[in-house]
Design a protein around this motif. Sequence first.
Motif, PDB file in Angstrom:
ATOM      1  N   TYR A  60       0.780  -1.411   0.200  1.00  0.00           N
ATOM      2  CA  TYR A  60       0.154   0.277  -0.350  1.00  0.00           C
ATOM      3  C   TYR A  60       0.766   1.153  -0.418  1.00  0.00           C
ATOM      4  O   TYR A  60       1.809   1.426   1.313  1.00  0.00           O
ATOM      5  N   ILE A  61       0.408   1.612  -0.313  1.00  0.00           N
ATOM      6  CA  ILE A  61       1.911   2.958  -1.049  1.00  0.00           C
ATOM      7  C   ILE A  61       1.157   4.623  -0.410  1.00  0.00           C
ATOM      8  O   ILE A  61      -0.078   4.903  -0.848  1.00  0.00           O
ATOM      9  N   THR A  62       1.995   5.007   0.529  1.00  0.00           N
ATOM     10  CA  THR A  62       1.767   5.911   0.928  1.00  0.00           C
ATOM     11  C   THR A  62       1.989   7.617   1.216  1.00  0.00           C
ATOM     12  O   THR A  62       1.573   8.677   1.404  1.00  0.00           O
ATOM     13  N   ASP A  63       3.268   7.656   0.041  1.00  0.00           N
ATOM     14  CA  ASP A  63       3.693   8.687   0.015  1.00  0.00           C
ATOM     15  C   ASP A  63       4.708   8.369  -1.266  1.00  0.00           C
ATOM     16  O   ASP A  63       5.451   7.669  -1.209  1.00  0.00           O
ATOM     17  N   GLY A  64       4.604   9.501  -2.473  1.00  0.00           N
ATOM     18  CA  GLY A  64       6.014   9.125  -3.331  1.00  0.00           C
ATOM     19  C   GLY A  64       5.650   9.012  -4.518  1.00  0.00           C
ATOM     20  O   GLY A  64       4.685   8.319  -4.781  1.00  0.00           O
ATOM     21  N   ILE A  65       6.716   9.132  -5.520  1.00  0.00           N
ATOM     22  CA  ILE A  65       6.535   7.707  -6.448  1.00  0.00           C
ATOM     23  C   ILE A  65       7.366   6.538  -6.723  1.00  0.00           C
ATOM     24  O   ILE A  65       8.485   6.782  -6.030  1.00  0.00           O
ATOM     25  N   GLY A  66       7.076   5.994  -6.596  1.00  0.00           N
ATOM     26  CA  GLY A  66       7.786   4.143  -6.988  1.00  0.00           C
ATOM     27  C   GLY A  66       7.485   3.095  -7.716  1.00  0.00           C
ATOM     28  O   GLY A  66       6.670   4.110  -8.955  1.00  0.00           O
ATOM     29  N   LEU A  67       8.575   2.340  -8.427  1.00  0.00           N
ATOM     30  CA  LEU A  67       8.438   1.284  -9.233  1.00  0.00           C
ATOM     31  C   LEU A  67       8.324   0.127  -8.708  1.00  0.00           C
ATOM     32  O   LEU A  67       8.567  -0.123  -7.456  1.00  0.00           O
ATOM     33  N   VAL A  68       7.287  -0.949  -9.238  1.00  0.00           N
ATOM     34  CA  VAL A  68       7.403  -2.217  -8.376  1.00  0.00           C
ATOM     35  C   VAL A  68       7.728  -3.020 -10.281  1.00  0.00           C
ATOM     36  O   VAL A  68       7.088  -2.658 -11.225  1.00  0.00           O
ATOM     37  N   GLY A  69       9.184  -3.550 -10.213  1.00  0.00           N
ATOM     38  CA  GLY A  69       9.213  -4.881 -11.652  1.00  0.00           C
ATOM     39  C   GLY A  69       9.298  -6.102 -11.241  1.00  0.00           C
ATOM     40  O   GLY A  69       9.627  -6.794  -9.996  1.00  0.00           O
ATOM     41  N   THR A  70       9.056  -6.986 -12.040  1.00  0.00           N
ATOM     42  CA  THR A  70       9.101  -8.244 -12.646  1.00  0.00           C
ATOM     43  C   THR A  70      10.115  -9.204 -13.081  1.00  0.00           C
ATOM     44  O   THR A  70      10.415  -7.637 -14.123  1.00  0.00           O
ATOM     45  N   ARG A  71      10.545 -10.280 -12.882  1.00  0.00           N
ATOM     46  CA  ARG A  71      11.019 -11.071 -13.911  1.00  0.00           C
ATOM     47  C   ARG A  71      11.189 -10.655 -15.253  1.00  0.00           C
ATOM     48  O   ARG A  71      11.994 -10.727 -16.710  1.00  0.00           O
ATOM     49  N   ASP A  72       9.644 -10.955 -15.653  1.00  0.00           N
ATOM     50  CA  ASP A  72       9.306 -10.762 -17.180  1.00  0.00           C
ATOM     51  C   ASP A  72       9.319  -9.032 -17.597  1.00  0.00           C
ATOM     52  O   ASP A  72       9.191  -8.868 -19.082  1.00  0.00           O
ATOM     53  N   ARG A  77       4.369   1.975 -12.353  1.00  0.00           N
ATOM     54  CA  ARG A  77       4.422   3.576 -12.163  1.00  0.00           C
ATOM     55  C   ARG A  77       3.697   3.556 -10.412  1.00  0.00           C
ATOM     56  O   ARG A  77       2.184   2.554 -11.603  1.00  0.00           O
ATOM     57  N   VAL A  78       3.855   3.360  -9.502  1.00  0.00           N
ATOM     58  CA  VAL A  78       3.141   4.141  -8.323  1.00  0.00           C
ATOM     59  C   VAL A  78       3.327   4.983  -7.721  1.00  0.00           C
ATOM     60  O   VAL A  78       4.281   5.396  -7.633  1.00  0.00           O
ATOM     61  N   HIS A  92       9.822  -9.841  -7.530  1.00  0.00           N
ATOM     62  CA  HIS A  92       9.469  -8.797  -7.533  1.00  0.00           C
ATOM     63  C   HIS A  92      11.132  -8.142  -7.005  1.00  0.00           C
ATOM     64  O   HIS A  92      11.717  -8.359  -6.661  1.00  0.00           O
ATOM     65  N   TRP A  93      10.577  -6.171  -7.644  1.00  0.00           N
ATOM     66  CA  TRP A  93      11.740  -5.463  -7.279  1.00  0.00           C
ATOM     67  C   TRP A  93      10.735  -4.404  -6.791  1.00  0.00           C
ATOM     68  O   TRP A  93       9.471  -4.119  -7.659  1.00  0.00           O
ATOM     69  N   HIS A  94      10.823  -3.654  -5.243  1.00  0.00           N
ATOM     70  CA  HIS A  94       9.620  -2.173  -5.350  1.00  0.00           C
ATOM     71  C   HIS A  94      10.893  -1.082  -4.734  1.00  0.00           C
ATOM     72  O   HIS A  94      11.461  -1.269  -3.808  1.00  0.00           O
ATOM     73  N   GLY A  95      10.712   0.516  -5.275  1.00  0.00           N
ATOM     74  CA  GLY A  95      12.105   0.776  -5.028  1.00  0.00           C
ATOM     75  C   GLY A  95      10.628   2.461  -5.326  1.00  0.00           C
ATOM     76  O   GLY A  95      10.156   2.297  -6.194  1.00  0.00           O
ATOM     77  N   ALA A  96      11.944   3.995  -4.771  1.00  0.00           N
ATOM     78  CA  ALA A  96      11.581   4.770  -5.100  1.00  0.00           C
ATOM     79  C   ALA A  96      12.221   4.655  -6.993  1.00  0.00           C
ATOM     80  O   ALA A  96      12.934   4.630  -7.324  1.00  0.00           O
ATOM     81  N   THR A  97      11.766   6.365  -7.144  1.00  0.00           N
ATOM     82  CA  THR A  97      12.353   6.607  -8.527  1.00  0.00           C
ATOM     83  C   THR A  97      13.662   7.202  -7.760  1.00  0.00           C
ATOM     84  O   THR A  97      13.660   7.223  -7.244  1.00  0.00           O
ATOM     85  N   ASP A  98      14.368   7.620  -9.242  1.00  0.00           N
ATOM     86  CA  ASP A  98      15.352   8.129  -9.089  1.00  0.00           C
ATOM     87  C   ASP A  98      15.149   9.696  -8.721  1.00  0.00           C
ATOM     88  O   ASP A  98      16.796  10.329  -8.095  1.00  0.00           O
ATOM     89  N   THR A  99      14.372  10.068  -8.842  1.00  0.00           N
ATOM     90  CA  THR A  99      14.357  11.851  -8.449  1.00  0.00           C
ATOM     91  C   THR A  99      13.044  12.120  -6.600  1.00  0.00           C
ATOM     92  O   THR A  99      13.286  12.770  -6.333  1.00  0.00           O
TER      93      THR A  99
END
Length: 137
Positions: A60-72, A77-78, A92-99
Amino acid sequence: MEHLTSTPTAKASAERFTGDVYLNMIEAPTEPARLAAALVRFTPGARTNWHRHANGQTLYITDGIGLVGTRDGEVVRVSAGEIVQCPAGEEHWHGATDTTLMAHIAMVVGDGAGDGTTWLEPVTDERYTQALSTLNH
């Protein structure tokens, strides 16, 4: 009832994350409970390693902008208020954008022997940059 007014913030392990990531545990279950939940804050460019969950994961995204990616190669963008459900066993993986930073509440149902997470290798800078580029199209 137990009323918790705060939980300690811990810096996330460099063995599982790239960049600066901070965790506040919300629920660390003891049997028979199996729900694990944490508020996870990613600074710009920070991300998880590849990983999978025995019983899936809900973010559940609470703040900011991020990414979630899968192996395929799928990348979404979240942003605040959105939910991502990762099925059981999906790498999978998830994290922030670069900015921008990104924060989410991560929820998993454990497998009886822990939280059911299998941690894998880091997401390479090349793969992360590729994921960022998909957002500009």
